[in-house]
Design a protein around this motif. Structure first.
Motif, PDB file in Angstrom:
ATOM      1  N   THR A  45       1.004  -1.289  -0.123  1.00 56.57           N
ATOM      2  CA  THR A  45       0.036   0.094   0.078  1.00 56.57           C
ATOM      3  C   THR A  45       0.862   1.160  -0.134  1.00 56.57           C
ATOM      4  O   THR A  45       0.627   1.973  -0.937  1.00 56.57           O
ATOM      5  CB  THR A  45      -0.883   0.096   1.128  1.00 56.57           C
ATOM      6  N   VAL A  46       1.877   1.460   0.909  1.00 56.30           N
ATOM      7  CA  VAL A  46       2.616   2.645   1.116  1.00 56.30           C
ATOM      8  C   VAL A  46       3.429   2.719  -0.273  1.00 56.30           C
ATOM      9  O   VAL A  46       3.487   3.928  -0.737  1.00 56.30           O
ATOM     10  CB  VAL A  46       3.517   2.574   2.261  1.00 56.30           C
ATOM     11  N   VAL A  47       3.918   1.723  -0.818  1.00 57.83           N
ATOM     12  CA  VAL A  47       4.699   1.910  -1.873  1.00 57.83           C
ATOM     13  C   VAL A  47       3.934   2.505  -2.995  1.00 57.83           C
ATOM     14  O   VAL A  47       4.370   3.275  -3.854  1.00 57.83           O
ATOM     15  CB  VAL A  47       5.315   0.646  -2.492  1.00 57.83           C
ATOM     16  N   LEU A  48       2.697   1.851  -3.143  1.00 57.68           N
ATOM     17  CA  LEU A  48       1.640   2.364  -4.295  1.00 57.68           C
ATOM     18  C   LEU A  48       1.409   3.702  -4.092  1.00 57.68           C
ATOM     19  O   LEU A  48       1.282   4.313  -5.098  1.00 57.68           O
ATOM     20  CB  LEU A  48       0.464   1.498  -4.238  1.00 57.68           C
ATOM     21  N   LEU A  49       1.167   3.920  -2.868  1.00 57.86           N
ATOM     22  CA  LEU A  49       0.675   5.396  -2.687  1.00 57.86           C
ATOM     23  C   LEU A  49       1.741   6.433  -2.991  1.00 57.86           C
ATOM     24  O   LEU A  49       1.652   7.682  -3.759  1.00 57.86           O
ATOM     25  CB  LEU A  49       0.428   5.833  -1.087  1.00 57.86           C
ATOM     26  N   LEU A  50       3.143   6.166  -2.639  1.00 56.10           N
ATOM     27  CA  LEU A  50       4.258   6.945  -3.081  1.00 56.10           C
ATOM     28  C   LEU A  50       4.509   6.996  -4.609  1.00 56.10           C
ATOM     29  O   LEU A  50       4.642   8.060  -5.128  1.00 56.10           O
ATOM     30  CB  LEU A  50       5.656   6.676  -2.405  1.00 56.10           C
ATOM     31  N   ALA A  51       4.293   5.755  -5.287  1.00 53.63           N
ATOM     32  CA  ALA A  51       4.548   5.493  -6.585  1.00 53.63           C
ATOM     33  C   ALA A  51       3.597   6.335  -7.333  1.00 53.63           C
ATOM     34  O   ALA A  51       3.630   7.279  -8.412  1.00 53.63           O
ATOM     35  CB  ALA A  51       4.534   4.290  -7.152  1.00 53.63           C
ATOM     36  N   THR A  52       2.370   6.664  -6.879  1.00 51.00           N
ATOM     37  CA  THR A  52       1.360   7.344  -7.420  1.00 51.00           C
ATOM     38  C   THR A  52       1.700   8.756  -7.654  1.00 51.00           C
ATOM     39  O   THR A  52       1.349   9.481  -8.481  1.00 51.00           O
ATOM     40  CB  THR A  52      -0.095   7.014  -6.591  1.00 51.00           C
ATOM     41  N   GLY A  53       2.137   9.422  -6.531  1.00 50.11           N
ATOM     42  CA  GLY A  53       2.503  10.741  -6.657  1.00 50.11           C
ATOM     43  C   GLY A  53       3.738  10.926  -7.429  1.00 50.11           C
ATOM     44  O   GLY A  53       3.723  11.857  -7.947  1.00 50.11           O
ATOM     45  N   VAL A  54       4.689   9.976  -7.369  1.00 47.11           N
ATOM     46  CA  VAL A  54       5.676  10.225  -8.404  1.00 47.11           C
ATOM     47  C   VAL A  54       5.529  10.247  -9.716  1.00 47.11           C
ATOM     48  O   VAL A  54       5.755  11.110 -10.599  1.00 47.11           O
ATOM     49  CB  VAL A  54       6.801   9.186  -8.149  1.00 47.11           C
ATOM     50  N   THR A  55       4.519   9.256 -10.216  1.00 50.87           N
ATOM     51  CA  THR A  55       4.107   9.147 -11.498  1.00 50.87           C
ATOM     52  C   THR A  55       3.307  10.070 -11.898  1.00 50.87           C
ATOM     53  O   THR A  55       3.275  10.625 -13.279  1.00 50.87           O
ATOM     54  CB  THR A  55       3.584   7.668 -11.930  1.00 50.87           C
ATOM     55  N   ALA A  56       2.594  10.751 -10.906  1.00 47.17           N
ATOM     56  CA  ALA A  56       1.788  11.903 -11.358  1.00 47.17           C
ATOM     57  C   ALA A  56       2.516  13.268 -11.747  1.00 47.17           C
ATOM     58  O   ALA A  56       2.050  13.809 -12.653  1.00 47.17           O
ATOM     59  CB  ALA A  56       0.712  12.578  -9.780  1.00 47.17           C
ATOM     60  N   MET A  57       3.804  13.393 -11.188  1.00 50.98           N
ATOM     61  CA  MET A  57       4.623  14.572 -11.637  1.00 50.98           C
ATOM     62  C   MET A  57       5.203  14.309 -12.800  1.00 50.98           C
ATOM     63  O   MET A  57       5.493  15.373 -13.595  1.00 50.98           O
ATOM     64  CB  MET A  57       5.675  14.931 -10.256  1.00 50.98           C
ATOM     65  N   VAL A  58       5.488  12.960 -13.170  1.00 51.95           N
ATOM     66  CA  VAL A  58       6.145  12.693 -14.423  1.00 51.95           C
ATOM     67  C   VAL A  58       5.256  12.850 -15.408  1.00 51.95           C
ATOM     68  O   VAL A  58       5.249  13.493 -16.546  1.00 51.95           O
ATOM     69  CB  VAL A  58       6.568  11.064 -14.317  1.00 51.95           C
ATOM     70  N   VAL A  59       3.999  12.433 -15.366  1.00 53.31           N
ATOM     71  CA  VAL A  59       2.763  12.614 -16.106  1.00 53.31           C
ATOM     72  C   VAL A  59       2.475  14.303 -16.505  1.00 53.31           C
ATOM     73  O   VAL A  59       2.362  14.708 -17.533  1.00 53.31           O
ATOM     74  CB  VAL A  59       1.473  12.235 -15.759  1.00 53.31           C
ATOM     75  N   ALA A  60       2.724  15.046 -15.568  1.00 51.36           N
ATOM     76  CA  ALA A  60       2.421  16.481 -15.603  1.00 51.36           C
ATOM     77  C   ALA A  60       3.327  16.943 -16.444  1.00 51.36           C
ATOM     78  O   ALA A  60       3.248  18.017 -17.116  1.00 51.36           O
ATOM     79  CB  ALA A  60       2.582  17.033 -14.277  1.00 51.36           C
ATOM     80  N   ARG A  61       4.733  16.347 -16.445  1.00 47.55           N
ATOM     81  CA  ARG A  61       5.739  16.816 -17.205  1.00 47.55           C
ATOM     82  C   ARG A  61       5.946  16.561 -18.315  1.00 47.55           C
ATOM     83  O   ARG A  61       6.274  17.343 -19.467  1.00 47.55           O
ATOM     84  CB  ARG A  61       7.262  16.721 -16.504  1.00 47.55           C
TER      85      ARG A  61
END
Length: 238
Positions: A45-61
């Motif tokens: 769960t925690v790894v998925l939550l952190l990964a979601t935030g990281v991928t959101a920043m990549v997608v925005a860029r």
């Protein structure tokens, strides 16, 4: 969580986030075995939550470079995989889930070393999406199937396509895990504590990424992942 454990998890998250932004994968594969060693309740769960935030920043860029048609077929395949993965998390004892995490890491690395390159057809993208959904929901490591089926894409296009897929796919997995009762206050608190480390990895990716040799970096990431998986297996067997 002790100070040493927090430092280890923060370092793992920071390096994993840097790799995720730079080469398109890394956070789940590196972090999941370490999290399972330190505190099994934090994976996936925690790894998925952190990964979601990281991928959101990549997608925005880099969102304009994504293959949206391919993402659509992959996400269609991910739906049944997510449901199966959530069922595994709900039913498997922690020991067997930990061993499953190790097995997924080792299988992903073995396929990468073998150099298997499936044809990028609709059926293969659907199947990869299904495998990614099951693996990503149960272990937070959903990258290997998609990296294989999309490895012909260029660097920037690969990162954008995989990040778009994983952002939506991770949200699907988290929704399923929430319904299965795997997302609670403990997971959210630990995610908040480790979020600054993930942000640091993302911010360091731009100045450091241009100096990274992609092939050597991928090899190093896989070596670290294998070491973590081996220790994880040893811990459960002994």
């Amino acid at each position: 969580m002790s100070g040493v454990e927090f430092a280890l998890l923060s370092l793992t998250v920071g390096v994993g986030a840097l790799l995720q932004v730079s080469i398109g994968f890394g956070l789940g594969m590196i972090a999941a075995p370490v999290f399972a060693l330190v505190d099994p309740s934090l994976a996936p769960t925690v790894v998925l939550l952190l990964a979601t935030g990281v991928t959101a920043m990549v997608v925005a860029r880099e969102r304009h470079g994504a293959d949206l048609r391919g993402c659509g077929w992959a996400l269609a395949g991910r739906v049944p995989g997510v449901l199966a993965g959530a069922l595994l998390v709900a039913l498997l004892p922690a020991r067997y889930l930990t061993l499953f995490i190790a097995a997924v890491v080792l299988a992903g690395v073995a396929l990468s070393i073998a150099g298997y390159v499936p044809r990028e057809r609709r059926s293969s993208v659907l199947l990869a999406g299904m495998a990614s959904g099951l693996m990503g929901t149960a272990t937070s490591i959903g990258g290997p199937p998609m990296a294989m089926v999309w490895q012909r894409l260029s660097g920037a296009r690969l990162r954008a396509t995989m990040s778009t897929f994983f952002l939506v796919g991770s949200l699907m997995s988290l929704a399923a895990l929430t319904m299965a009762g795997a997302v609670g206050a403990h997971s959210l608190r630990r995610t908040a504590l480790l979020a600054p480390a993930a942000l640091a990895g993302v911010l360091l990716a731009r100045p450091l990424g241009r100096h990274l040799d992609v092939r050597r970096t991928r090899t190093a990431a896989m070596a670290v992942a294998v070491a973590g998986a081996a220790v994880l297996v040893g811990q459960q067997v002994v």
